[in-house]
Write a protein that holds these residues in place. Sequence first.
Motif, PDB file in Angstrom:
ATOM      1  N   SER A  51       0.814  -1.233   0.000  1.00 29.78           N
ATOM      2  CA  SER A  51       0.000   0.000   0.000  1.00 29.78           C
ATOM      3  C   SER A  51       0.841   1.272   0.000  1.00 29.78           C
ATOM      4  CB  SER A  51      -0.957   0.005   1.211  1.00 29.78           C
ATOM      5  OG  SER A  51      -1.780  -1.132   1.194  1.00 29.78           O
ATOM      6  N   GLY A  52       1.892   1.292  -0.820  1.00 31.53           N
ATOM      7  CA  GLY A  52       2.710   2.487  -0.949  1.00 31.53           C
ATOM      8  C   GLY A  52       3.761   2.663   0.118  1.00 31.53           C
ATOM      9  N   LEU A  53       3.848   1.767   1.083  1.00 25.74           N
ATOM     10  CA  LEU A  53       4.871   1.853   2.126  1.00 25.74           C
ATOM     11  C   LEU A  53       6.204   1.353   1.580  1.00 25.74           C
ATOM     12  CD1 LEU A  53       2.808   0.383   5.092  1.00 25.74           C
ATOM     13  CD2 LEU A  53       3.354   2.789   4.719  1.00 25.74           C
ATOM     14  N   LEU A  87      16.967   3.408   8.826  1.00 27.93           N
ATOM     15  CA  LEU A  87      15.902   3.365   7.826  1.00 27.93           C
ATOM     16  C   LEU A  87      14.579   3.642   8.514  1.00 27.93           C
ATOM     17  CD1 LEU A  87      16.622   0.198   5.620  1.00 27.93           C
ATOM     18  CD2 LEU A  87      17.098   2.574   5.052  1.00 27.93           C
ATOM     19  N   ASP A  88      13.692   4.317   7.796  1.00 23.81           N
ATOM     20  CA  ASP A  88      12.337   4.500   8.299  1.00 23.81           C
ATOM     21  C   ASP A  88      11.371   4.094   7.201  1.00 23.81           C
ATOM     22  OD1 ASP A  88      10.356   5.056  10.074  1.00 23.81           O
ATOM     23  OD2 ASP A  88      10.652   7.220  10.124  1.00 23.81           O
ATOM     24  N   CYS A  89      10.106   3.963   7.575  1.00 21.42           N
ATOM     25  CA  CYS A  89       9.070   3.607   6.617  1.00 21.42           C
ATOM     26  C   CYS A  89       8.414   4.882   6.110  1.00 21.42           C
ATOM     27  CB  CYS A  89       8.037   2.693   7.287  1.00 21.42           C
ATOM     28  SG  CYS A  89       6.921   1.889   6.121  1.00 21.42           S
ATOM     29  N   TYR A  90       8.395   5.046   4.810  1.00 23.84           N
ATOM     30  CA  TYR A  90       7.851   6.237   4.176  1.00 23.84           C
ATOM     31  C   TYR A  90       6.577   5.890   3.409  1.00 23.84           C
ATOM     32  CZ  TYR A  90      11.803   9.356   5.051  1.00 23.84           C
ATOM     33  OH  TYR A  90      12.734  10.160   5.652  1.00 23.84           O
ATOM     34  N   VAL A  91       5.731   6.889   3.255  1.00 24.93           N
ATOM     35  CA  VAL A  91       4.522   6.750   2.458  1.00 24.93           C
ATOM     36  C   VAL A  91       4.305   8.068   1.736  1.00 24.93           C
ATOM     37  CG1 VAL A  91       2.969   7.513   4.291  1.00 24.93           C
ATOM     38  CG2 VAL A  91       2.110   5.984   2.504  1.00 24.93           C
ATOM     39  N   ASP A  92       3.783   8.003   0.510  1.00 23.54           N
ATOM     40  CA  ASP A  92       3.652   9.212  -0.305  1.00 23.54           C
ATOM     41  C   ASP A  92       2.690  10.222   0.308  1.00 23.54           C
ATOM     42  OD1 ASP A  92       5.453   8.241  -2.148  1.00 23.54           O
ATOM     43  OD2 ASP A  92       3.920   7.357  -3.427  1.00 23.54           O
ATOM     44  N   GLU A  93       1.584   9.754   0.885  1.00 26.62           N
ATOM     45  CA  GLU A  93       0.586  10.663   1.432  1.00 26.62           C
ATOM     46  C   GLU A  93       0.068  10.136   2.762  1.00 26.62           C
ATOM     47  OE1 GLU A  93      -2.575  11.317  -1.289  1.00 26.62           O
ATOM     48  OE2 GLU A  93      -1.322  12.221  -2.843  1.00 26.62           O
ATOM     49  N   GLY A  94      -0.219  11.062   3.666  1.00 25.04           N
ATOM     50  CA  GLY A  94      -0.927  10.696   4.874  1.00 25.04           C
ATOM     51  C   GLY A  94      -0.110  10.583   6.129  1.00 25.04           C
ATOM     52  N   GLY A  95       1.201  10.302   6.021  1.00 29.83           N
ATOM     53  CA  GLY A  95       2.026  10.210   7.204  1.00 29.83           C
ATOM     54  C   GLY A  95       1.641   9.048   8.102  1.00 29.83           C
ATOM     55  N   LEU A  96       1.919   9.180   9.393  1.00 33.74           N
ATOM     56  CA  LEU A  96       1.665   8.124  10.365  1.00 33.74           C
ATOM     57  C   LEU A  96       0.163   7.985  10.584  1.00 33.74           C
ATOM     58  CD1 LEU A  96       2.866   6.081  12.361  1.00 33.74           C
ATOM     59  CD2 LEU A  96       2.984   7.929  14.055  1.00 33.74           C
ATOM     60  N   ARG A  97      -0.402   6.887  10.091  1.00 33.32           N
ATOM     61  CA  ARG A  97      -1.842   6.653  10.149  1.00 33.32           C
ATOM     62  C   ARG A  97      -2.116   5.161  10.327  1.00 33.32           C
ATOM     63  NH1 ARG A  97      -1.607  11.503   9.628  1.00 33.32           N
ATOM     64  NH2 ARG A  97      -3.030  12.922   8.579  1.00 33.32           N
ATOM     65  N   LEU A  98      -3.280   4.847  10.868  1.00 31.94           N
ATOM     66  CA  LEU A  98      -3.794   3.486  10.884  1.00 31.94           C
ATOM     67  C   LEU A  98      -4.388   3.200   9.515  1.00 31.94           C
ATOM     68  CD1 LEU A  98      -4.289   1.087  12.943  1.00 31.94           C
ATOM     69  CD2 LEU A  98      -6.646   1.952  13.048  1.00 31.94           C
ATOM     70  N   ARG A  99      -3.924   2.115   8.868  1.00 34.82           N
ATOM     71  CA  ARG A  99      -4.388   1.768   7.530  1.00 34.82           C
ATOM     72  C   ARG A  99      -4.742   0.288   7.478  1.00 34.82           C
ATOM     73  NH1 ARG A  99      -0.036   5.306   6.841  1.00 34.82           N
ATOM     74  NH2 ARG A  99      -0.452   7.085   5.484  1.00 34.82           N
TER      75      ARG A  99
END
Length: 342
Positions: free
Chosen positions: A209-211, A295-307
Motif C-alpha cells: 500500500s505504498g509503504l 531506515l524508516d518507513c515512508y509513504v507518499d501521502e498521509g504520514g503516520l496513520r492506521l491503515r
Amino acid sequence: MTMRITVVGAGLAGVLLGWRLRGLRPDVQLTLVTGPPRPDATGSSGGLVRAFEPAPSNAELAAESMAELVASPVLRRWSAYREIGSTYLLRGVADAGALRRVEDVLPGSVALLDQPALTSGLPFRQLDRDVVGVAERRAGFLSPRRLRDRVLADLRRGGARFHAAPARRIAPDGSVHTGDGSTVAGDVTVVAAGAWTPALLTASGLPASGLRTKQIQYTRFTVDLPGFGAFVDETTGLYGRPAGTGTFLFGLPCDNWNESPEALALDRALVTRVARRVRRQFGVDPVVGDSTASLDCYVDEGGLRLRPAGATGHIYTFTGGSGGAAKTALAASRRAALALQA
C-alpha cells in the motif's frame, strides 16, 4: 468480551499505540511482538518536534502532539524534552491556517519572520529573497528512544504481554507466526514495525500500500552557532539542532530508497554534501564528527496513520512516519487507538 489486540513492532509508534489502547480500555488483552533488540529509527532519531507543519496531512497531528507534550509533565520527563525553539524556512508565504492552528493550541508560540529578521537576528546566510521563516518558541527536541523505553516500562507494569521473537508472517485471520515457531493470536493485529513493515507485508501476501523504506542520516559537527535552536530549511532540505556546547546535528534528505534494514550502510558522500551546505548556509567551517544512519518507513501521502492491510478487517498497519514520527506520534497514536476501539 475482552478485545485481543496484537501490535507487531516496538518502535515509538507501536508502543504509543499500545499505551493509548490500554488507557482507553484497561481490560484490552494487549500483546506486543517486539522481536529481539535491534537498531531502528526510534533509537536513531534526532527527535525534532514542533507544532508548525506545512504539509496538510500532518498539520493537525503535529499541533495536537506538541500541545499534549507541553501540557504533560509526565511526557516531558519520559521523553527528556528540551524546549529550544525552532525556525522553519519555506519559500513564498506561510499558510495562514497552519499558523492559526499553532496559535490556537500554543498561544504566543509562533511568529512569522521576514528576510531581514532571518539574516540579522539569526545566523542564516545565502537565502533567496522569497524565503520566509516561521519561528516557534515552544518547539525543541526529545529522545524518542527514552520515551519508547518509559512507555514500554509502563505497559509492563500494566500487564501487557510481550513476545520477543521476530514476526515472520501474518495469517489472513491476523495471527502472527514468529521466528521461534509460536503463533500469537488475537482479534486485531497492527503491524507497526517501521522499516521492517513492507517486507513483512510482502512475506504475508499482503499489499504494501505504498509503504517503502528510505534511509535517514545525520552527522554531528563541531561548529560555533551559539544560542541557535532547531531549524528546518524546506528550500534546501537542510535541518539541524544543537547537540551540546559547540556541536550541532545537521542532515539532508537521503536518496537511498527500498533498502533492507540488514544492509544499511553510511552514505559518506551525503556527509560531504551536508558539510558543504552548512558552510554556505551559515558562513562557518564545520568539523565533521560521528554520523548516524537508519531506515524508516515512508509513504507518499498521509504520514503516520492506521491503515487497513487487506480486506479481512483483522489486520492494519500503523507506520509511514517518513522520518518525522517524533512530532506526530502522540496525536496519531491516540487517533489510531480510538479507531480500533470504535
